[in-house]
Design a protein around this motif. Structure first.
Motif, short mmCIF file in Angstrom:
data_model
loop_
_atom_site.label_atom_id
_atom_site.label_comp_id
_atom_site.label_asym_id
_atom_site.label_seq_id
_atom_site.Cartn_x
_atom_site.Cartn_y
_atom_site.Cartn_z
N VAL A 59 32.63 -21.12 17.82
CA VAL A 59 31.53 -21.35 18.78
C VAL A 59 31.84 -19.82 19.94
O VAL A 59 30.89 -19.16 20.16
CB VAL A 59 31.88 -22.65 19.77
N PRO A 60 33.02 -19.57 20.23
CA PRO A 60 33.12 -18.43 20.86
C PRO A 60 32.57 -16.85 20.12
O PRO A 60 32.05 -15.88 20.60
CB PRO A 60 34.52 -18.18 21.41
N VAL A 61 32.93 -16.85 19.02
CA VAL A 61 32.44 -15.90 17.98
C VAL A 61 31.19 -15.70 18.00
O VAL A 61 30.41 -14.59 18.11
CB VAL A 61 33.03 -15.95 16.47
N PHE A 62 30.29 -17.15 18.01
CA PHE A 62 28.80 -16.91 17.95
C PHE A 62 28.36 -16.58 19.31
O PHE A 62 27.32 -15.75 19.34
CB PHE A 62 28.46 -18.32 17.54
N CYS A 63 29.16 -16.94 20.45
CA CYS A 63 28.60 -16.55 21.84
C CYS A 63 28.77 -14.86 21.76
O CYS A 63 28.04 -14.41 22.51
CB CYS A 63 29.48 -17.24 22.54
N VAL A 64 29.86 -14.52 21.53
CA VAL A 64 30.26 -13.03 21.38
C VAL A 64 29.13 -12.26 20.90
O VAL A 64 28.43 -11.08 21.16
CB VAL A 64 31.32 -12.56 21.17
N TRP A 65 28.63 -12.83 19.53
CA TRP A 65 27.51 -12.27 18.58
C TRP A 65 26.25 -12.19 19.65
O TRP A 65 25.43 -11.21 19.67
CB TRP A 65 27.36 -12.81 17.50
N ALA A 67 25.75 -12.43 22.66
CA ALA A 67 26.09 -11.68 23.96
C ALA A 67 25.65 -10.23 23.72
O ALA A 67 25.43 -9.58 24.61
CB ALA A 67 27.18 -12.05 24.91
N ALA A 68 26.26 -9.87 22.64
CA ALA A 68 26.09 -8.39 22.28
C ALA A 68 24.72 -8.21 21.49
O ALA A 68 24.43 -7.03 21.64
CB ALA A 68 27.20 -7.95 21.38
N GLU A 69 24.24 -9.00 20.93
CA GLU A 69 22.90 -8.74 20.21
C GLU A 69 21.79 -8.38 20.96
O GLU A 69 20.85 -7.51 20.78
CB GLU A 69 22.51 -9.82 19.40
N ILE A 70 21.57 -8.99 22.11
CA ILE A 70 20.33 -8.96 23.06
C ILE A 70 20.53 -7.41 23.53
O ILE A 70 19.67 -6.52 23.54
CB ILE A 70 20.40 -9.93 24.15
N LEU A 93 27.60 1.99 18.43
CA LEU A 93 28.81 1.41 18.83
C LEU A 93 29.03 -0.28 18.89
O LEU A 93 29.71 -0.95 18.36
CB LEU A 93 29.55 1.90 20.01
N LEU A 94 27.87 -0.73 19.37
CA LEU A 94 27.35 -2.15 19.38
C LEU A 94 27.21 -2.70 17.93
O LEU A 94 27.65 -3.87 17.75
CB LEU A 94 26.32 -2.52 20.42
N SER A 95 26.50 -1.95 17.32
CA SER A 95 26.34 -2.37 15.82
C SER A 95 27.62 -2.53 15.17
O SER A 95 27.66 -3.37 14.34
CB SER A 95 25.24 -1.50 15.22
N PHE A 96 28.45 -1.75 15.25
CA PHE A 96 29.64 -1.65 14.56
C PHE A 96 30.80 -2.49 14.97
O PHE A 96 31.19 -3.30 14.26
CB PHE A 96 30.47 -0.24 14.49
N PHE A 97 31.19 -2.51 16.17
CA PHE A 97 32.43 -3.22 16.70
C PHE A 97 32.08 -4.74 16.91
O PHE A 97 32.52 -5.42 15.93
CB PHE A 97 32.94 -2.82 17.83
N PRO A 98 31.20 -5.26 18.02
CA PRO A 98 31.21 -6.88 17.89
C PRO A 98 30.07 -7.19 16.70
O PRO A 98 30.79 -8.20 16.14
CB PRO A 98 30.50 -7.13 19.23
N PHE A 100 29.23 -6.33 13.58
CA PHE A 100 29.75 -6.18 12.10
C PHE A 100 30.69 -7.29 11.87
O PHE A 100 30.48 -7.96 10.84
CB PHE A 100 30.03 -4.64 11.84
N PHE A 101 31.45 -7.31 12.90
CA PHE A 101 32.73 -8.27 12.50
C PHE A 101 32.41 -9.49 12.90
O PHE A 101 32.84 -10.61 11.96
CB PHE A 101 33.98 -7.63 13.27
N THR A 102 31.48 -10.03 13.73
CA THR A 102 31.45 -11.20 13.99
C THR A 102 30.30 -11.75 12.96
O THR A 102 30.64 -13.16 12.55
CB THR A 102 30.59 -11.66 15.31
N ILE A 103 29.58 -10.83 12.48
CA ILE A 103 28.68 -11.43 11.10
C ILE A 103 29.27 -11.68 9.98
O ILE A 103 29.16 -12.71 9.32
CB ILE A 103 27.35 -10.38 11.06
N ILE A 104 30.38 -10.90 9.71
CA ILE A 104 31.41 -11.34 8.56
C ILE A 104 32.17 -12.36 8.74
O ILE A 104 32.07 -13.15 7.81
CB ILE A 104 32.14 -9.71 8.43
N TYR A 105 32.40 -12.75 9.92
CA TYR A 105 33.14 -14.01 10.21
C TYR A 105 32.59 -15.26 9.99
O TYR A 105 32.56 -16.20 9.49
CB TYR A 105 33.68 -14.11 11.40
N LEU A 106 31.09 -15.04 10.85
CA LEU A 106 30.10 -16.14 10.71
C LEU A 106 29.51 -16.37 9.32
O LEU A 106 29.18 -17.67 9.03
CB LEU A 106 29.07 -15.89 11.63
#
Length: 155
Positions: A59-65, A67-70, A93-98, A100-106
């Motif tokens: 749930v927090p990873v999805f929320c980080v995704w 919050a950064a996507e908008i 930078l926003l495309s790479f850091f949060p 890219f990695f949150t999408i890989i996790y999800l």
């Protein structure tokens, strides 16, 4: 005058693929929010996790995704359309850091993976990778063009 028009058309042709990609990513992100949010909540409520860390992380990873996507899509569209270097760098930078990695996790690293998780993850990951490549190329050309304009202005 003719060389100016050719240069302007070349510049617009450089920006167009990234602008189109960001535009379609907006619609894909809307679908991703609805479907992945539903999947994350359903997994959190109805499935049994062997690892409690995995249960509390999704749930927090999805929320980080989210919050950064908008802001990522906003600064990307603004940077491309107005030809602003800081906004394009923030998009990269926003495309790479949060993202890219949150999408890989999800999409691939959760304990419970449903088939639709992978489909959404692969689709979104392809979009983000394409945007990373296109934004890097556009950032390089924008930096060289703006530094050439700066050097010309101080002479």
């Amino acid at each position: 005058m003719a060389s100016f028009n050719k240069q302007l058309l070349r510049r617009k042709a450089e920006k167009l693929p990234l602008a189109i990609c960001i535009h379609y990513n907006f619609y894909l992100s809307f679908i991703f929010v609805i479907l992945m949010g539903q999947l994350v909540v359903t997994k959190h409520r109805e499935f049994y996790f062997c690892n409690t860390f995995q249960r509390s992380l999704s749930v927090p990873v999805f929320c980080v995704w989210l919050a950064a996507e908008i802001p990522r899509l906003y600064v990307g569209q603004k940077g491309v359309l107005r030809d602003k270097l800081p906004e394009m760098a923030a998009f990269f930078l926003l495309s790479f850091f949060p993202q890219f990695f949150t999408i890989i996790y999800l999409g691939f690293l959760q304990e419970i993976i449903l088939p639709f998780d992978r489909v959404l993850g692969v689709t979104m990951l392809l979009f983000v990778l394409l945007e990373l490549i296109l934004s890097w190329r556009l950032l390089r050309s924008t930096m060289t063009r703006q530094s050439a304009l700066f050097y010309r202005s101080i002479r």
